[in-house]
Design a protein around this motif. Structure first.
Motif, PDB file in Angstrom:
ATOM      1  N   ARG A   1      -7.685   1.552   4.827  1.00  0.00           N
ATOM      2  CA  ARG A   1      -8.183   0.820   3.670  1.00  0.00           C
ATOM      3  C   ARG A   1      -7.598  -0.576   3.524  1.00  0.00           C
ATOM      4  NH1 ARG A   1      -9.814   3.987  -0.952  1.00  0.00           N
ATOM      5  NH2 ARG A   1     -10.454   6.048  -0.291  1.00  0.00           N
ATOM      6  N   VAL A   2      -6.453  -0.821   4.139  1.00  0.00           N
ATOM      7  CA  VAL A   2      -5.849  -2.150   3.972  1.00  0.00           C
ATOM      8  C   VAL A   2      -5.757  -2.899   5.300  1.00  0.00           C
ATOM      9  CG1 VAL A   2      -3.785  -3.401   3.245  1.00  0.00           C
ATOM     10  CG2 VAL A   2      -4.569  -1.428   1.950  1.00  0.00           C
TER      11      VAL A   2
ATOM     12  N   SER B   1       0.825  -1.199   0.000  1.00  0.00           N
ATOM     13  CA  SER B   1       0.000   0.000   0.000  1.00  0.00           C
ATOM     14  C   SER B   1       0.864   1.256   0.000  1.00  0.00           C
ATOM     15  CB  SER B   1      -0.913  -0.024   1.219  1.00  0.00           C
ATOM     16  OG  SER B   1      -1.577   1.194   1.318  1.00  0.00           O
TER      17      SER B   1
ATOM     18  N   GLU C   1      -4.151   6.164   5.308  1.00  0.00           N
ATOM     19  CA  GLU C   1      -4.903   5.496   4.238  1.00  0.00           C
ATOM     20  C   GLU C   1      -4.631   3.999   4.265  1.00  0.00           C
ATOM     21  OE1 GLU C   1      -5.129   8.988   0.812  1.00  0.00           O
ATOM     22  OE2 GLU C   1      -3.366   7.722   0.977  1.00  0.00           O
ATOM     23  N   THR C   2      -3.357   3.673   4.463  1.00  0.00           N
ATOM     24  CA  THR C   2      -2.996   2.257   4.533  1.00  0.00           C
ATOM     25  C   THR C   2      -3.734   1.569   5.670  1.00  0.00           C
ATOM     26  OG1 THR C   2      -0.839   2.802   3.685  1.00  0.00           O
ATOM     27  CG2 THR C   2      -1.044   0.688   4.787  1.00  0.00           C
TER      28      THR C   2
END
Lengths: 290, 460
Positions: B359-360, B346, B355-356
């Motif tokens: 979202r991951v 990511s 964000e990582t």
């Protein structure tokens, strides 16, 4: 200074190559002509030292990476080739206690300058890892991930188009078009790696770094990826780390040999493999160590 | 005292057996130790097992069944009139005989008949004790002899020991399982007795809880209402408040610790946070009752809101603080178990850290986190002390967190505290409540485990 060295090497190499193998010589000359008319290097690294805490992992690496070429980094395990690769998109930043000295420029701009945002840098310099690492999401979402976070798509149709073209360019579309919404982790190893390549392409990078992309794959999947790398050269600058010397010889135009944290030799792949300057390079390539 | 000496002797014999077995193995191996099937110490253990295990098993069985056997013998020796007494009177008589025999105070006048019975009892006990020592020691010595004789270079002592170990381990796990079954059965049978007095429909759906039963027919206002809904609602309300505190704080601190904190900070903060889990819940109760609840009441007064000094809010809040380490510790483990390659993938695409994570990492870790939260919920539901001290005993059916409520566990405690007869609906209600609580936490745990299991399969 470096440029002079390079040119000296080139002259020396082509002389030698002529003596050994006329075929290679032909192929080589044409590459050389290309190199002469080519634009300036995409990435220039000068005196790059990397430290993990107190241990120095790289010692003064100088390399010019040319656009639209595949540059292979070879060398025995622990020689620093992956470390160098990870310097090129600052992936070393996420490792505690890792520090980088020297300069690396991308299109003439220092990527370690304070003003550089790693987020933008990594969007321009994508990366494919040793082990296929698709996110535990659907095939579609894996590819759409990058465009979404960078706002590359304006609407759903746009995103669909990006996903499709990325999968197509990664040579995966035909195999997965009926299962776009199934988990990416359910694909085979080779498909997963091409999915990761598609994921990297989807962000429209200029450079793609590949860290032993085929080491976890079988020969058939490997040859597919190698064909893909060769094709991708037209649009991207590719740097690939590999343990497999045949692979380096097959896919790359230039090869750098690393040993014990130093870059020993860098030149056209044909030269490195047929007539290296350094004894250590020759020993490694002929399998005497490493 | 006698027993201690016997056990010590048995232990010494076992050790002797071990050494004899080992030296015997070495001496039988004429052509070197290499020709033995197993290492010499395995032969030693083999003899020790033969010495200790049968003798030990007999000892345990003897101790378990001796009182019954002795009792039967004593009863058989009693005169006809005593033998035909009703069971509870016979028990009293036997108790007196026992006391007389060991020289304790006796509850009635001692007649010659009884004196004889007591002497009889004492002599049986003496004989029994001597017989036990004799049998156990004889078995131990015989075991050494048998084991030692069986030793030959071909004897597969190592595999035999392996089997003995396996049986031992099976025995241990069986004890755990049987105990659970026993607890469930005892709950079940007492609950069935309760449901003979109060209908299950009233218990499960009744809206009022007032578990006072009349001692006399003419008492007023003690009809006894056993509707468990207010208790379940109170439990749900307090657990909900607790989870509202624990989940965000625990999860976010886990994210900080596993993703952002430097390893030095992490190694300091994580144990500190886990100290919270080590504080006894009674202490949390003080904190809730003496600090948090009055604080709420006075802040409420400032704004003109009436907050009772025992409120669901205070209890739930403090319970939430108690649960934080559960949530954070499990979430931290789960988040750390997300492969580094996903993070790099990511970040390599130009995602930022948050964000990582969003979202991951969190989607990948979600099943594990949910499992952890469900385990924390069942902990919250079972918690008693904090609620007793901070949320009160009044069984109000309300969703207002500023009022006093009570929970299932608290009511179980109040029903069983003090002198109680064990056949009234009031006390039996506690078992029925326990059964309900058991089913709720069981379902939550099963759900949590299945979610966690699903998560485990993900990276394989």
């Amino acid at each position: 200074m470096f440029r002079e060295n390079m040119e000296a090497d080139v002259t020396f190499d082509s002389d030698d190559a002529g003596r050994f193998d006329p075929d290679t010589d032909d192929a080589y000359s044409s590459t050389e002509e290309m190199a002469v008319v080519e634009s300036p290097p995409k990435i220039i690294s000068r005196g790059v030292d990397v430290f993990y805490g107190d241990t120095q992992a790289l010692f003064g690496v100088d390399i010019d990476i040319r656009p639209n070429e595949v540059t292979a980094l070879i060398g025995p395990s622990g020689c620093g080739k992956s470390t160098f690769l990870r310097c090129l998109n600052r992936m070393n930043d996420i490792i505690d206690g890792c520090s980088v000295r020297g300069s690396i420029t991308l299109d003439g701009r220092d990527i370690y300058a304070k003003s550089v945002d790693t987020v933008h840098l990594r969007a321009r310099v994508g990366m494919v890892f040793q082990k296929p690492n698709p996110f535990p999401k659907s095939v579609y979402d894996n590819v759409a991930y990058g465009p979404k976070i960078h706002g590359l798509a304006t609407d759903k149709d746009d995103l669909d188009a990006i996903v499709h073209s990325s999968l197509e360019r990664a040579g995966l579309l035909d195999e997965v078009k009926d299962r776009l919404h199934e988990p990416g982790t359910g694909l085979s190893g080779g498909q997963q790696q091409r999915l990761c390549i598609a994921r990297a392409i989807a962000v429209e990078p200029e450079v793609i770094l590949m860290d032993e992309p085929c080491s976890a794959l079988d020969p058939i999947a490997t040859s597919k990826i190698e064909d893909l790398i060769d094709e991708m050269r037209n649009n991207y600058t590719i740097v690939i780390v590999t343990h497999n010397m045949q692979q380096a010889a097959r896919v790359s135009q230039r090869t750098a040999f690393f040993h014990l944290g130093k870059m020993i030799e860098y030149g056209h792949t044909d030269t490195i493999f047929t007539n290296p300057n350094e004894v250590r390079t020759r020993d490694y390539i002929t399998g005497r160590f490493g | 005292m006698q027993l201690t000496i016997l056990l010590a002797t048995l232990l010494i014999l076992t050790v002797i057996g071990f050494h004899m077995g080992r030296s015997r193995a070495v001496s039988t191996a004429v052509s070197g130790i290499g020709h033995l099937n197993s290492l010499p110490s395995y032969y030693g253990i083999y003899v020790a097992v033969w010495c200790g295990v049968p003798a030990g098993v007999v000892l345990i069985l003897w101790l378990l069944f001796e009182p019954q056997v002795v009792e039967t013998l004593v009863v058989a020796g009693l005169p006809e009139a005593a033998r035909t007494l009703p069971e509870n009177k016979l028990d009293l008589l036997l108790n007196d005989i026992r006391n007389l025999a060991v020289g304790n105070i006796v509850s009635r006048d001692v007649d010659p008949e009884m004196q004889r019975a007591a002497d009889h009892y004492a002599s049986i006990r003496r004989m029994g004790g001597a017989a036990m020592i004799g049998v156990v020691l004889a078995l131990a010595v015989a075991g050494i002899g048998f084991g030692r004789k069986a030793i030959s270079p071909e004897l597969r002592a190592r595999t035999r020991i392996e089997n003995v170990l396996m049986v031992f381990l099976i025995g241990c796990s069986t004890i755990a399982i049987l105990t659970t079954v026993g607890i469930v059965l005892s709950l079940l049978f007492e609950s069935l007795r309760f449901f003979q007095l109060v209908s299950p429909v009233e218990f499960l759906f009744g809206l009022e809880w007032s578990p006072q039963t009349a001692l006399r027919e003419d008492q007023v206002g003690s009809s006894g209402l056993f509707g468990s809904v207010p208790l379940l609602a109170g439990t749900a309300l307090i657990s909900f408040i607790a989870m509202c505190v624990a989940v965000p704080v625990g999860l976010l601190s886990a994210i900080y610790m596993s993703e952002y904190a430097a390893s030095k900070v992490r190694s300091a903060v994580k144990p500190l946070l886990e100290i919270l889990a080590g504080i006894p819940t009674v202490v949390y109760g003080f904190f809730a009752a003496l600090t948090v609840a009055p604080f709420f009441r006075e802040s409420g007064n400032l704004f003109g809101i009436g907050i009772s000094s025992e409120s669901a809010l205070a209890g739930g809040l403090v319970m939430g603080i108690m649960i934080i380490p559960f949530v954070s510790s499990i979430s931290d483990d789960v988040i750390s178990a997300v492969p580094q390659s996903l993070r790099e993938g990511s970040l390599g695409l130009g995602a930022t850290k948050s964000e990582t994570i969003r979202r991951v990492i969190l989607p990948a870790a979600l099943p594990g986190i949910v499992g952890g939260i469900l385990l924390a919920v069942s902990r919250a539901i079972g918690e008693t002390m904090i609620v007793v001290m901070a949320a009160g005993l009044a069984a109000n059916l309300t969703a207002n967190p500023l009022e006093a409520v009570t929970t299932v566990t608290v009511q179980i405690v109040t029903l069983l505290v003090g002198d109680q007869e064990f056949d009234s609906a009031k006390t039996l209600a506690a078992f029925a409540l326990g059964l309900v609580l058991f089913f709720i936490t069981l379902i939550l745990n099963v759900a949590a485990l299945s979610v966690v299991k699903k998560y485990r399969e993900q990276y394989e």
